[in-house]
Design a protein around this motif. Structure first.
Motif, PDB file in Angstrom:
ATOM      1  N   UNK A 143       0.815  -1.230   0.000  1.00  0.00           N
ATOM      2  CA  UNK A 143       0.000   0.000   0.000  1.00  0.00           C
ATOM      3  C   UNK A 143       0.842   1.270   0.000  1.00  0.00           C
ATOM      4  N   UNK A 144       1.854   1.309   0.863  1.00  0.00           N
ATOM      5  CA  UNK A 144       2.654   2.532   0.971  1.00  0.00           C
ATOM      6  C   UNK A 144       3.616   2.697  -0.192  1.00  0.00           C
ATOM      7  N   UNK A 145       3.752   1.651  -0.999  1.00  0.00           N
ATOM      8  CA  UNK A 145       4.563   1.786  -2.220  1.00  0.00           C
ATOM      9  C   UNK A 145       3.661   2.151  -3.394  1.00  0.00           C
ATOM     10  N   UNK A 146       2.451   2.601  -3.084  1.00  0.00           N
ATOM     11  CA  UNK A 146       1.571   3.138  -4.123  1.00  0.00           C
ATOM     12  C   UNK A 146       0.681   2.118  -4.799  1.00  0.00           C
ATOM     13  N   UNK A 200      -0.068  -3.024  -7.521  1.00  0.00           N
ATOM     14  CA  UNK A 200      -0.935  -2.885  -8.694  1.00  0.00           C
ATOM     15  C   UNK A 200      -0.801  -1.456  -9.216  1.00  0.00           C
ATOM     16  N   UNK A 201      -0.809  -1.296 -10.549  1.00  0.00           N
ATOM     17  CA  UNK A 201      -0.738   0.057 -11.113  1.00  0.00           C
ATOM     18  C   UNK A 201      -2.085   0.479 -11.683  1.00  0.00           C
ATOM     19  N   UNK A 202      -3.107  -0.304 -11.422  1.00  0.00           N
ATOM     20  CA  UNK A 202      -4.457   0.080 -11.851  1.00  0.00           C
ATOM     21  C   UNK A 202      -4.636   0.120 -13.352  1.00  0.00           C
ATOM     22  N   UNK A 227      -1.023   7.269 -12.017  1.00  0.00           N
ATOM     23  CA  UNK A 227       0.360   7.668 -11.789  1.00  0.00           C
ATOM     24  C   UNK A 227       0.336   8.873 -10.847  1.00  0.00           C
ATOM     25  N   UNK A 228       1.389   9.143 -10.069  1.00  0.00           N
ATOM     26  CA  UNK A 228       2.618   8.365  -9.951  1.00  0.00           C
ATOM     27  C   UNK A 228       2.356   6.953  -9.398  1.00  0.00           C
ATOM     28  N   UNK A 229       3.008   5.981  -9.995  1.00  0.00           N
ATOM     29  CA  UNK A 229       2.775   4.592  -9.617  1.00  0.00           C
ATOM     30  C   UNK A 229       3.161   4.288  -8.175  1.00  0.00           C
ATOM     31  N   UNK A 230       4.119   5.034  -7.635  1.00  0.00           N
ATOM     32  CA  UNK A 230       4.598   4.708  -6.287  1.00  0.00           C
ATOM     33  C   UNK A 230       4.034   5.645  -5.224  1.00  0.00           C
ATOM     34  N   UNK A 231       2.938   6.319  -5.576  1.00  0.00           N
ATOM     35  CA  UNK A 231       2.226   7.163  -4.613  1.00  0.00           C
ATOM     36  C   UNK A 231       0.781   6.722  -4.573  1.00  0.00           C
TER      37      UNK A 231
END
Lengths: 372, 217
Positions: free
Chosen positions: A270-273, A302-304, A315-319
């Motif tokens: 979760x915290x890695x986006x 997951x990047x959705x 995006x951002x993928x890691x937020x």
């Protein structure tokens, strides 16, 4: 006493199996395929013979077209294992046109497409991969001298049903990401009201595509869909709610950086986006590549990719949250919020100090009785 | 002479304090949900689970409180009426609004007499109520995603398609910060008016009574 364990699927009629075997398809593979597809469609086991019958005696003509795409969905489909792509293409479906697969090229290929459309008018299944650019009068993508806009409209209007594979044909996808230079749109927005089912994903999950086709063959109609035109059997649940790392989410155990101890322990991303909480797909249950793995299982959030607005809102993928429009790329909503709260506190603090020292204030009628 | 007036009826006061309680809880748990700042040492904990449970429970409490207050706008006295939130509708209201604004900006020294909300505050509260409703609607729209086809998804799920669920999350998050700003402003203004008006601004929200200088009326 009868329990769930006693439920046995009704047998697939012997003559169907014999006909399948005569075509050179392994009987066991065929039964596995029918069972797996029935399960993917969330149908009861009693439907297995119905599915088998539909798959065995119908060879629907299929036209597979690509517009603004990377052929990733074709690639995913060719790696479908249930049944192997070869069987599916040669035996179960009658693929009339598919740029990646066919031997014909150039005018011959275009002629084949046109003939298939005329011959099977109102009967063929159209599969669309890629978005359709509407900018420059459709000039950004032309096939055999025809714009993708005209080509797609004609094919969709003459099809029995249209299946949009991948996020680009379903929602516009990456070509439609800001600033959308080619004014790319989805098939649904190009031809509103047509019989369309969306199978977004980057790429589409081949098992979901197979199941959708089988549903059409079995029941003669497209599966039940949600608000976004996605089949409920595949997109009816959130990734987050079926995720194998969900226990760690609820517990409060999160990976903070790639490669840290928590990530190695399989804690929540979760915290890695991870965009699992906003993405509807059956990735956690059906997985990819012969059920081998899927992104979260492999350690990446997951990047959705199957949601509308991918890529802009995912995006951002890691937020966790999209960046705030008008602010710098490093400004998160929280930084802006804390800034706002601090500015408010400072402003009212100064106002308060100034107010303490102001003299001569009066109420509309201000007479305070001073006590001696 | 001061006249003691019953201004804030009990439903107004109860809704006010329920809003305070639920907003503090919602902001704290909501911030945690967006950015979990505590990490559980082992899997037997249930930190996020409890935070979400509290967030959803207080969300229901907040919704009940806001809805009750909106209903009271049509039942209660003139100070709690919906009309009190639009001081612009009357001439006296407009004059008092300008007077109040001038006082706040140090360009005027005279405070208008207000028995209930002062006109600038009342205007702000209208905006705050809009934000309350937005938080409730956007919150339950996102919440409804856990059960597609369920109650909340059925009535609010369309927003996730129309606005996009990520934009709803961002807005829900951003409005929380606006409400944090309001919280600071509200306490400051309450203190300032308590000092300057000397009519029981602060105690009024506990007791319901304010002291009105009869000559002002």
């Amino acid at each position: 006493m009868k329990t769930d364990l006693d439920i046995v699927s009704p047998p697939i009629p012997e003559e169907i199996l014999q006909r399948v075997e005569a075509k050179g398809i392994n009987r066991r593979d065929f039964i596995k395929f029918c069972t797996a597809t029935t399960a993917a469609l969330a149908l009861p086991v009693s439907f297995i013979p119905t599915v088998a019958q539909a798959v065995e005696d119908k060879r629907p003509p299929v036209i597979w077209v690509e517009y603004q795409s990377c052929s990733g969905d074709s690639e995913a489909f060719l790696r479908a294992n249930q049944p192997t792509a070869g069987e599916l293409i040669l035996d179960l479906l009658s693929i009339e046109y598919a740029e990646v697969l066919m031997a014909a090229a150039g005018h011959q290929a275009e002629e084949a497409k046109h003939q298939a459309m005329e011959k099977y008018k109102g009967q063929y299944i159209l599969i669309v991969e890629g978005s359709i650019p509407t900018g420059a009068g459709g000039g950004y993508c032309t096939i055999g001298g025809h714009s993708a806009v005209d080509d797609c409209k004609k094919l969709v209007q003459n099809a029995a049903a249209t299946i949009c594979v991948g996020s680009c044909s379903s929602f516009g996808g990456i070509p439609a990401a800001a600033p959308n230079p080619t004014s790319a749109v989805s098939v649904g927005s190009l031809v509103p009201g047509a019989a369309i089912v969306n199978l977004p994903g980057c790429p589409v999950n081949a098992d979901n595509l197979t199941a959708t086709i089988v549903h059409f063959l079995t029941f003669g109609k497209l599966p039940a869909v949600d608000r976004l035109g996605r089949p409920k059997f595949a997109y009816g649940k959130r990734i987050h709610d079926n995720c194998e790392r969900r226990g760690h989410f609820d517990a409060g155990q999160y990976a903070e950086a790639f490669g840290d101890e928590a990530q190695r322990q399989g804690h929540c991303l979760y915290k890695l986006g991870c965009k699992g909480p906003e993405t509807f797909h059956n990735c956690p249950t059906i997985r990819y590549n012969e059920g081998t793995s899927w992104p979260v299982m492999a350690g990446h959030g997951c990047i959705g990719c199957s949601e509308p607005g991918f890529w802009d809102t995912m995006s951002p993928f890691y937020r966790r949250l999209p960046k705030v429009p008008g602010f710098g790329i490093e400004d998160t909503a929280d930084k802006i919020g804390i800034g706002l709260a601090a500015a408010t506190a400072v402003a009212f603090g100064i106002h308060g100090v100034a107010s303490c020292f102001r003299k001569g204030d009066s109420m509309a009628e201000d007479k305070t009785v001073k006590e001696d | 002479m001061n006249e003691i007036r019953y201004v804030w009826q009990w439903p107004v006061r109860i809704c006010h304090w329920l809003n305070v309680l639920s907003m503090i809880m919602l902001a704290l748990t909501g911030f945690f949900i967006g950015r979990p700042f505590m990490t559980a040492p082992d899997t037997s904990m249930y930190i996020m689970g409890w935070m979400r449970m509290l967030h959803f429970s207080f969300a229901y409490l907040f919704t009940v409180s806001v809805v009750a207050r909106i209903i009271w706008m049509f039942i209660g006295n003139e100070h709690s009426s919906w009309k009190a939130f639009f001081p612009w509708l009357t001439k006296e209201g407009r004059v008092a609004f300008v007077q109040m604004l001038r006082y706040y900006t140090f360009t005027g020294k005279k405070l208008p007499c207000s028995v209930g909300h002062n006109p600038v505050a009342a205007t702000a509260y209208f905006g705050i109520f809009v934000l309350f409703v937005f938080q409730i609607v956007s919150g339950f729209a996102i919440y409804g995603q856990f059960a597609p086809g369920g109650f909340w998804d059925g009535i609010l799920g369309g927003l996730n398609v129309l606005v996009g669920n990520q934009w709803l999350r961002l807005l829900h998050h951003g409005v929380m910060w606006l409400l944090v700003g309001f919280f600071i402003n509200h306490i400051y203004s309450g203190w300032l008016m308590d000092v300057k008006e000397r009519n029981g601004t602060m105690s009024g929200i506990f007791s319901g009574y304010r002291f009105i200088k009869s000559k002002d009326l």
